[in-house]
Design a protein around this motif. Structure first.
Motif, PDB file in Angstrom:
ATOM      1  N   ARG A   1      13.171  70.585 -76.147  1.00 25.65           N
ATOM      2  CA  ARG A   1      13.807  71.767 -75.567  1.00 25.65           C
ATOM      3  C   ARG A   1      13.535  71.922 -74.068  1.00 25.65           C
ATOM      4  N   ALA A   2      12.718  71.064 -73.498  1.00 32.42           N
ATOM      5  CA  ALA A   2      12.403  71.154 -72.062  1.00 32.42           C
ATOM      6  C   ALA A   2      13.633  70.798 -71.236  1.00 32.42           C
ATOM      7  N   ARG A   3      13.892  71.582 -70.202  1.00 27.86           N
ATOM      8  CA  ARG A   3      15.053  71.378 -69.344  1.00 27.86           C
ATOM      9  C   ARG A   3      14.643  71.308 -67.879  1.00 27.86           C
ATOM     10  N   LEU A   4      15.356  70.475 -67.125  1.00 19.64           N
ATOM     11  CA  LEU A   4      15.149  70.373 -65.685  1.00 19.64           C
ATOM     12  C   LEU A   4      15.872  71.528 -65.002  1.00 19.64           C
ATOM     13  N   PRO A   5      15.599  71.778 -63.713  1.00 19.19           N
ATOM     14  CA  PRO A   5      16.226  72.919 -63.022  1.00 19.19           C
ATOM     15  C   PRO A   5      17.748  72.948 -63.116  1.00 19.19           C
ATOM     16  N   GLY A   6      18.388  71.770 -63.198  1.00 17.34           N
ATOM     17  CA  GLY A   6      19.847  71.736 -63.297  1.00 17.34           C
ATOM     18  C   GLY A   6      20.372  71.926 -64.700  1.00 17.34           C
TER      19      GLY A   6
END
Length: 315
Positions: free
Chosen positions: A26-31
C-alpha cells in the motif's frame, strides 16, 4: 521499482506473512505510483499457515529478482526449515539482496547462517531459545528491530509493522514512510522496545525449584524486603538463594523482585488514574524517583509514556 519477495515458508504465521504484503503493497510515492512490487514465493503452489491454506503464485526462483526478501515467523520455530528455502536465502544474500525477518523468522535466518556474529532480535518469548540454539548470534530481546545493513530482524507481531515502515523510510524517506504509517494506522516510530511488554518469568517453560518463592514475591513485593527476608521465606540461606536464582532465573533475587514490582506498576498504570508517586509506594519502591529510574531501566520508557501507550488499550 523496488521488488519485495515474501517467503511463504511452511507453517507460516499468518500475521507475519500478511504484514509485509499490506504495508509495502500500500506504500505510495509522492506522485501516487506504487513504491514496491510485492510478490509471495514458495516451494509449493499452496502453503499451510496455521488454520488456513494459502495459494502461492510464484516459485522460489522469484527470489533472484528480489531487492528485499522478508521471512515470516513459523508457528514452531524449532522445526528445521526446508532446505530449498535455506538455499535460496543463502544464494540471494551472497548476491547482495537485503533480507529481513519478522518475529521468529529470525530462526530461519540464523539457520541459513546469515546472523553469525551479528546482533539480532526476535519475539521476547523465543529469545532464550534462539540464544541456546544459535550461540554465535548476539540476541537482544529488548528492541523492536535491528538493522545490520543487509540483514534486519524484528520482534514479534506488530514489531513487523515497525520494521516495514523503517525500511520504507530507509528506501524512500520520511514523507513516504509517514504516509504508509497513516494508511496502516500505526505510529511511524514507537518509543521503547520489547522490554515494556515482557514480564519477569521463565518464558521458555523451564522447570524450576523457585516456583514457591516466585509466588511469595508476587504476594509480598509491596513490602520493604531484603535479601534475607526472601531467603527466610524460601527456607534457604542467602547464598543458596542467590545461587539458585542465577542458575534457574538468570538474575539475582532482588532483580526479580524489582521486575515483579515494575509489572505490578504496569498494571496500575494501565487500569487506574493514580499518580506516579502513589503507584510507586503501592508496589514497594522507596521513592518516586527510584521508581522512575527502575521502570525506565526495565521497560526503556517512562511511566507516563507507558501509560499513554497502554491506557486506552486496556480500557
Amino acid at each position: 521499482m523496488h521488488t519485495v519477495v515474501v517467503l511463504a515458508v511452511p507453517d507460516a504465521i499468518v500475521f507475519d506473512l500478511a504484514t509485509p504484503i499490506e504495508v509495502f503493497g500500500r506504500a505510495r510515492l509522492p506522485g501516487g505510483q506504487p513504491a514496491y512490487r510485492v510478490l509471495v514465493a514458495g516451494s509449493e503452489p499452496e502453503v499451510a499457515a496455521g488454520p488456513v491454506r494459502l495459494g502461492v503464485d510464484d516459485g522460489l526462483e522469484t527470489v533472484d529478482r528480489a531487492d528485499t526478501i522478508v521471512v515470516p515467523g513459523r508457528t514452531n520455530p524449532e522445526l528445521e526449515t526446508p532446505a530449498e528455502f535455506v538455499s535460496a536465502l543463502r544464494k540471494a544474500f551472497a548476491n547482495g539482496t537485503r533480507v529481513a525477518s519478522i518475529c521468529v523468522g529470525t530462526f530461519t535466518l540464523a539457520e541459513a547462517g546469515l546472523l553469525d556474529g551479528l546482533r539480532a532480535t526476535t519475539h521476547w518469548r523465543a529469545a532464550s531459545l534462539l540464544r541456546r540454539k544459535y550461540p554465535t548470534v548476539e540476541v537482544d530481546p529488548d528492541v523492536l528491530y535491528i538493522d545490520n545493513g543487509q540483514v534486519l530482524t524484528s520482534a514479534g507481531a506488530t514489531a513487523g509493522i515497525d520494521l516495514c515502515l523503517y525500511l520504507i523510510r530507509r528506501d524512500y524517506g520520511a514523507a513516504v514512510a509517514a504516509d504508509a504509517a497513516r494508511l496502516a494506522v500505526a505510529p511511524l516510530h514507537r518509543s521503547g522496545g520489547q522490554a515494556q511488554f515482557r514480564m519477569p518469568s521463565l518464558s521458555d517453560g523451564t522447570a524450576t525449584s523457585l516456583e514457591h518463592v516466585f509466588a511469595w514475591l508476587e504476594e509480598n513485593a509491596h513490602r520493604e524486603l531484603t535479601l534475607a527476608d526472601i531467603a527466610a521465606a524460601a527456607h534457604v540461606s542467602v547464598r543458596t538463594l542467590s545461587r539458585r536464582f542465577q542458575q534457574e532465573a538468570g538474575c539475582t533475587p532482588l532483580e526479580w523482585l524489582i521486575g515483579v514490582r515494575v509489572r505490578h506498576a504496569q498494571e496500575l498504570l494501565e487500569s487506574t488514574d493514580h499518580p506516579v508517586e502513589r503507584i510507586a509506594a503501592q508496589v514497594g519502591f522507596p521513592s518516586s524517583s527510584n521508581f522512575r529510574a527502575r521502570f525506565r531501566a526495565y521497560t526503556t520508557v517512562s511511566p507516563s509514556a507507558y501509560r499513554a501507550t497502554f491506557r486506552s488499550t486496556s480500557r
